[in-house]
Design an enzyme around this catalytic site. Sequence first.
Site, PDB file in Angstrom:
ATOM      1  N   LYS A  81     -14.482   0.246   8.003  1.00 40.39           N
ATOM      2  CA  LYS A  81     -14.305   1.456   7.197  1.00 40.39           C
ATOM      3  C   LYS A  81     -15.338   1.471   6.068  1.00 40.39           C
ATOM      4  CE  LYS A  81     -10.615   4.066   4.791  1.00 40.39           C
ATOM      5  NZ  LYS A  81      -9.234   4.014   4.254  1.00 40.39           N
ATOM      6  N   SER A 156      -6.539   8.262   5.085  1.00 38.82           N
ATOM      7  CA  SER A 156      -7.964   8.426   4.952  1.00 38.82           C
ATOM      8  C   SER A 156      -8.768   7.713   6.040  1.00 38.82           C
ATOM      9  CB  SER A 156      -8.425   7.914   3.584  1.00 38.82           C
ATOM     10  OG  SER A 156      -8.225   6.522   3.468  1.00 38.82           O
ATOM     11  N   SER A 180      -3.057   4.983   4.565  1.00 34.69           N
ATOM     12  CA  SER A 180      -4.318   5.284   5.256  1.00 34.69           C
ATOM     13  C   SER A 180      -4.642   4.414   6.461  1.00 34.69           C
ATOM     14  CB  SER A 180      -5.479   5.201   4.281  1.00 34.69           C
ATOM     15  OG  SER A 180      -5.447   6.332   3.450  1.00 34.69           O
TER      16      SER A 180
HETATM   17  N1  GLN Z   1      -3.045   9.988   1.953  1.00 38.84           N
HETATM   18  C1  GLN Z   1      -2.810   9.186   0.789  1.00 38.84           C
HETATM   19  C2  GLN Z   1      -3.623   9.703  -0.355  1.00 38.84           C
HETATM   20  O1  GLN Z   1      -4.221  10.708  -0.207  1.00 38.84           O
HETATM   21  C3  GLN Z   1      -3.102   7.754   1.091  1.00 38.84           C
HETATM   22  C4  GLN Z   1      -4.520   7.381   0.945  1.00 38.84           C
HETATM   23  C5  GLN Z   1      -4.789   5.952   1.238  1.00 38.84           C
HETATM   24  O2  GLN Z   1      -3.925   5.208   1.704  1.00 38.84           O
HETATM   25  N2  GLN Z   1      -5.995   5.547   0.934  1.00 38.84           N
HETATM   26  O3  GLN Z   1      -3.687   9.149  -1.397  1.00 38.84           O
END
Ligand code: GLN
Length: 525
Positions: A81, A156, A180
């Site tokens: 990532k 994400s 994410s």
């Molecule tokens: N979707 C969540 C957010 O927008 C989680 C993001 C993540 O785990 N990096 O913060």
Amino acid sequence: MTDDLTRLPAAELAALLTAREVSSVEATRASLNRIAAVDGDLHAFLHTAPEAALRTASEIDRRRADGYDVGPLGGVPIAIKDVLCTKDMPSTAASKILEGWIPPYDATVVARLRSANLVPLGKTNMDEFAMGSSTEHSAYGPTRNPWDRDRIPGGSGGGSAAAVAAFEAPFALGSDTGGSIRQPAAVTGTVGVKPTYGGVSRYGAIALASSLDQVGPVSRTVLDAALLHDVIGGHDPRDSTSLDELWPSFADAARAGRAAGDLTGVRVGVVRELGGDGFQAGVRQRFDEALAVLAAAGAEIVEVSAPHFEYAVAAYYLILPAEASSNLAKYDGVRFGLRVEPEGGGTVEQVMAATRGAGFGPEVKRRIILGTYALSAGYYDAYYGSAQKVRTLIQRDFDAAFASSDVLVSPSAPTTAFTFGEKMDDPLAMYLNDITTIPANLAGVPGMGLPIGLAPEDGLPVGIQIMAPAREDVRLYRIGATLEALLEEKWGGPLLDRLPELETAGSAHLAPPPGPGTEPDGGTR
Ligand code: GLN
């Protein structure tokens, strides 16, 4: 032969490599060919490094031929990532403000991949600075879901999940601040694990919210996630939150769980608040069926209540922006990354404002503003302080629930993959996607997402989330592997066997993904 290699889970590919029936160059080339064929359309990668990958692979082959022990995963390709620092590849967290930035050092997890002789293929797409649930917030354009290319791959970490689901890489690294890793796993039919907070080093992981961030594995099987977790986990003196303790072998736990096929004596708590109304019917159906499979294997299914979980999203969206606004203050156009000079020059403050104005996308700006407000004098107690109290109540809910259960379960996400654009104009709808995954981050406990079937109404993947007490990640691998084996027996093979054939680069009629250009070119986009 070469084409088939991409279908193999990492563990099986590793066995062929160890037996020297396949070379790392062949395996790496197979992955690179697959990326070249499908990624122009999927856009799971922001950057690929074909030459470096083949060089690394051939070096590992040579060492193996010379009789050196290159480790159990030696020569297996992997995707990373883009939130993780790599000293030989750009690391942008999918933001314009870090476009082309090549860090001077590797994240600890990346260094550990290299020591384990894994072969980095490239960097995967994500929501900018890991803010989002759909990968639509990437400054470089979204990733498509390989199950249905009009839909999001989750976020994400949509790039890592899509790359693994589409057989571009056997496994990948992700990061999970509020879901994410687990939510993209749910909507792509893959496996993802958020380890116990402190279980895996974040040194060199571009920070979003430091009290929540964890790095973890993304894979097609529970065993592969365990193997990767064994490589990246363990104490790191460079991360002050790293737990200094010895962890059991997660791979052994996964193998034992698969072989056992039995869950007698395991108490599985179903969290009442993470289901019911608001959850898609097909998600609930597959979840209930998975519970029946667990029960048939001897698990005791109990209902538990976590009354404060309903406030988790609200607390998270104060704590996360507060920490993010502080972590992102370093992108000032002075130290590194993008610099935008106002026309005719300007003061330091004007350069910073111009840089941040041009370099950050709308979601990042929204959260910086929210976080700065929540932390400002006069509001601190009302917002940030209250959110921290709610966080404590959520941690207590977990403690109470784990008194009567060995693990807790819920659907990994309330719905299957949604379509592009569906939630972009409604941040709250986007935030509510993580209703099931956020509590584990707030409490620091580990969680695994794994596939439990396709929803009858749309044929898209559904995931179950398994959570364990802090430091008990081993339970996830043992129980997850048992459930996976029982489901595969029921289905007659892995869920991803049912992934529709992807059209390859030769199919010129495909429309480009919504967003900037995406040809894998071995360079930064
Ligand atoms: N979707 C969540 C957010 O927008 C989680 C993001 C993540 O785990 N990096 O913060």
